[in-house]
Design a protein around this motif. Structure first.
Motif, mmCIF file in Angstrom:
data_model
loop_
_atom_site.group_PDB
_atom_site.id
_atom_site.type_symbol
_atom_site.label_atom_id
_atom_site.label_comp_id
_atom_site.label_asym_id
_atom_site.label_seq_id
_atom_site.Cartn_x
_atom_site.Cartn_y
_atom_site.Cartn_z
ATOM 1 N N ALA A 103 126.497 -0.652 116.867
ATOM 2 C CA ALA A 103 125.532 -0.031 117.771
ATOM 3 C C ALA A 103 124.812 1.175 117.167
ATOM 4 O O ALA A 103 123.598 1.325 117.374
ATOM 5 C CB ALA A 103 126.225 0.363 119.078
ATOM 6 N N PRO A 104 125.490 2.064 116.408
ATOM 7 C CA PRO A 104 124.762 3.211 115.837
ATOM 8 C C PRO A 104 123.642 2.816 114.879
ATOM 9 O O PRO A 104 122.709 3.605 114.660
ATOM 10 C CB PRO A 104 125.861 3.986 115.093
ATOM 11 C CG PRO A 104 127.121 3.593 115.769
ATOM 12 C CD PRO A 104 126.931 2.159 116.147
ATOM 13 N N LEU A 105 123.715 1.637 114.301
ATOM 14 C CA LEU A 105 122.667 1.195 113.378
ATOM 15 C C LEU A 105 121.423 0.721 114.111
ATOM 16 O O LEU A 105 120.340 0.652 113.524
ATOM 17 C CB LEU A 105 123.191 0.056 112.489
ATOM 18 C CG LEU A 105 124.410 0.368 111.618
ATOM 19 C CD1 LEU A 105 124.816 -0.867 110.822
ATOM 20 C CD2 LEU A 105 124.104 1.528 110.676
ATOM 21 N N TYR A 106 121.571 0.415 115.394
ATOM 22 C CA TYR A 106 120.466 -0.156 116.163
ATOM 23 C C TYR A 106 119.938 0.776 117.238
ATOM 24 O O TYR A 106 118.741 0.792 117.499
ATOM 25 C CB TYR A 106 120.922 -1.453 116.849
ATOM 26 C CG TYR A 106 121.196 -2.618 115.939
ATOM 27 C CD1 TYR A 106 120.266 -3.647 115.784
ATOM 28 C CD2 TYR A 106 122.401 -2.723 115.251
ATOM 29 C CE1 TYR A 106 120.513 -4.735 114.974
ATOM 30 C CE2 TYR A 106 122.663 -3.812 114.425
ATOM 31 C CZ TYR A 106 121.713 -4.819 114.291
ATOM 32 O OH TYR A 106 121.968 -5.889 113.476
ATOM 33 N N ILE A 110 123.518 7.000 119.509
ATOM 34 C CA ILE A 110 124.898 6.528 119.415
ATOM 35 C C ILE A 110 125.390 6.722 117.992
ATOM 36 O O ILE A 110 124.727 6.315 117.038
ATOM 37 C CB ILE A 110 125.014 5.040 119.826
ATOM 38 C CG1 ILE A 110 124.666 4.882 121.308
ATOM 39 C CG2 ILE A 110 126.413 4.498 119.555
ATOM 40 C CD1 ILE A 110 124.776 3.469 121.816
ATOM 41 N N ARG A 111 126.555 7.369 117.845
ATOM 42 C CA ARG A 111 127.104 7.657 116.522
ATOM 43 C C ARG A 111 128.422 6.928 116.327
ATOM 44 O O ARG A 111 129.155 6.641 117.278
ATOM 45 C CB ARG A 111 127.314 9.164 116.356
ATOM 46 C CG ARG A 111 126.025 9.975 116.452
ATOM 47 C CD ARG A 111 126.317 11.455 116.331
ATOM 48 N NE ARG A 111 126.969 11.773 115.063
ATOM 49 C CZ ARG A 111 127.452 12.983 114.759
ATOM 50 N NH1 ARG A 111 127.390 13.950 115.661
ATOM 51 N NH2 ARG A 111 128.020 13.187 113.588
ATOM 52 N N LEU A 112 128.730 6.625 115.072
ATOM 53 C CA LEU A 112 129.974 5.950 114.716
ATOM 54 C C LEU A 112 131.056 6.995 114.490
ATOM 55 O O LEU A 112 130.896 7.912 113.682
ATOM 56 C CB LEU A 112 129.780 5.116 113.452
ATOM 57 C CG LEU A 112 130.934 4.204 113.047
ATOM 58 C CD1 LEU A 112 131.150 3.135 114.097
ATOM 59 C CD2 LEU A 112 130.644 3.557 111.688
ATOM 60 N N ARG A 113 132.172 6.878 115.204
ATOM 61 C CA ARG A 113 133.287 7.809 115.097
ATOM 62 C C ARG A 113 134.448 7.156 114.355
ATOM 63 O O ARG A 113 134.461 5.945 114.106
ATOM 64 C CB ARG A 113 133.748 8.232 116.497
ATOM 65 C CG ARG A 113 132.646 8.812 117.361
ATOM 66 C CD ARG A 113 132.192 10.174 116.894
ATOM 67 N NE ARG A 113 131.245 10.771 117.819
ATOM 68 C CZ ARG A 113 130.673 11.950 117.635
ATOM 69 N NH1 ARG A 113 130.953 12.667 116.560
ATOM 70 N NH2 ARG A 113 129.820 12.426 118.510
ATOM 71 N N HIS A 116 135.924 4.189 115.980
ATOM 72 C CA HIS A 116 135.221 2.929 115.778
ATOM 73 C C HIS A 116 135.679 2.256 114.492
ATOM 74 O O HIS A 116 135.842 1.029 114.439
ATOM 75 C CB HIS A 116 133.715 3.169 115.728
ATOM 76 C CG HIS A 116 133.148 3.690 117.015
ATOM 77 N ND1 HIS A 116 132.393 4.835 117.068
ATOM 78 C CD2 HIS A 116 133.235 3.234 118.281
ATOM 79 C CE1 HIS A 116 132.029 5.054 118.317
ATOM 80 N NE2 HIS A 116 132.528 4.090 119.076
ATOM 81 N N ARG A 167 117.862 -2.706 121.894
ATOM 82 C CA ARG A 167 116.914 -1.780 121.261
ATOM 83 C C ARG A 167 115.491 -2.030 121.751
ATOM 84 O O ARG A 167 114.727 -1.086 121.985
ATOM 85 C CB ARG A 167 116.985 -1.910 119.743
ATOM 86 C CG ARG A 167 116.054 -0.942 119.021
ATOM 87 C CD ARG A 167 116.332 -0.882 117.537
ATOM 88 N NE ARG A 167 116.038 -2.138 116.872
ATOM 89 C CZ ARG A 167 116.216 -2.358 115.567
ATOM 90 N NH1 ARG A 167 116.718 -1.385 114.809
ATOM 91 N NH2 ARG A 167 115.927 -3.517 115.034
ATOM 92 N N ARG A 237 127.959 -0.502 125.302
ATOM 93 C CA ARG A 237 129.376 -0.273 124.996
ATOM 94 C C ARG A 237 130.274 -0.739 126.144
ATOM 95 O O ARG A 237 131.328 -1.331 125.925
ATOM 96 C CB ARG A 237 129.597 1.208 124.688
ATOM 97 C CG ARG A 237 128.937 1.659 123.395
ATOM 98 C CD ARG A 237 128.894 3.169 123.287
ATOM 99 N NE ARG A 237 128.060 3.760 124.324
ATOM 100 C CZ ARG A 237 127.819 5.058 124.440
ATOM 101 N NH1 ARG A 237 128.355 5.908 123.581
ATOM 102 N NH2 ARG A 237 127.050 5.529 125.393
#
Length: 284
Positions: A103-106, A110-113, A116, A167, A237
């Motif tokens: 999801a963060p790439l699109y 939203i960030r990758l933690r 994740h 998106r 999410r």
């Protein structure tokens, strides 16, 4: 909320997909995919008759929809034929986890933690256990590994489509839900052309026709429209975590239909994959 209800409706229909695919495994895959998608596309006709602009979509949007519906189901049905069906089903249902992790790439904001990343590792570990357990329980050769790879590819294709749809909704490049009927129609015709060129002719009986109709109207028809509405109205999410009802329901139904008993690898793999989704979606 309405979005989650739409998602649950799609999930309930998708729980039947693998079982129907196994029941129809004697039908050539291009023919199976083509007929089911064309049947599913008929559900959009009332909307198109009322307003033909419902199918007026950009060429890149049409290409994405056709690639997704054609590629996802073709890869899945081939995978179900050359590897243990239950394990292939579990690997394929990594797509909800991919929705969370990618999801963060699109999606903006939203960030990758670290949670994740841990969820991704847990999910892939569960898939690995399913694959190794399937080889152990069936004695199949390494050739079956191609079936798992195809299932993984189909999972990535569906996650990509889902996130692209979300998106587009966020950036004002939305397409009408009825356009999914166009995606299915074009994908189905393409599949039938491939069947005519590459596969032997097949004779379908009444049982085959009934199962194909059920597949087309349900998992390859109404489910797509419900899923589209869910993504456009809800949080990707939250929908991702709801989607992990699907592998449990689908795998349970598949094992009941096939008469295969539960074993430790299937149980552990299912728990790990579902746990990965929960961990990934709860990360703040």
């Amino acid at each position: 909320m309405p979005a989650n209800l739409y998602a649950l409706g799609a999930i309930a229909l998708w729980a039947m997909l693998s079982s129907l695919g196994v029941a129809l495994k004697h039908v050539p895959p291009f023919l199976l995919t083509g007929l089911a998608l064309i049947i599913g596309s008929l559900l959009s006709l009332p909307f198109v008759v009322k307003d033909r602009r419902q199918w007026a979509v950009a060429p890149q949007t049409l290409a994405l929809g056709v690639f997704t519906l054609f590629g996802f189901h073709f890869l899945l049905f081939i995978g179900l034929r050359i590897a243990p069906a239950v394990e292939v089903n579990l690997v394929n249902y990594l797509w909800p986890l991919f929705i969370v992790v990618l999801a963060p790439l699109y999606l903006p904001g939203i960030r990758l933690r670290s949670a994740h990343v841990l969820a991704a590792l847990l999910g892939f570990s569960g898939a690995a256990i399913a694959i190794l357990g399937g080889r152990e329980s069936t004695g199949q050769a390494w050739n079956a590994s191609w079936g798992y790879l195809l299932a993984l590819g189909s999972a990535l294709i569906w996650a990509n489509y889902s996130l692209q749809t979300k998106r587009a909704a966020l950036t004002g490049r939305n397409f009408p839900t009825a356009a999914i009927g166009l995606f299915g129609l074009v994908s189905g015709l393409l599949s039938l052309l491939c069947h005519c060129a590459l596969e032997p002719a097949a004779n379908l009986n009444l049982r085959d026709a009934l199962l194909l109709t059920l597949m087309g109207l349900g998992p390859l028809g109404a489910a797509f429209f419900l899923w589209d509405r869910a993504l456009k109205l809800g949080d990707a999410r939250q929908i991702g975590i709801l989607s992990y009802i699907t592998p449990l329901a689908s795998t349970t139904l598949l094992m009941l239909v096939s008469g295969r008993p539960w074993n430790w690898s299937i149980a552990v793999a299912a728990l790990m994959i579902v746990g990965a989704a929960v961990l990934g979606t709860r990360a703040k």
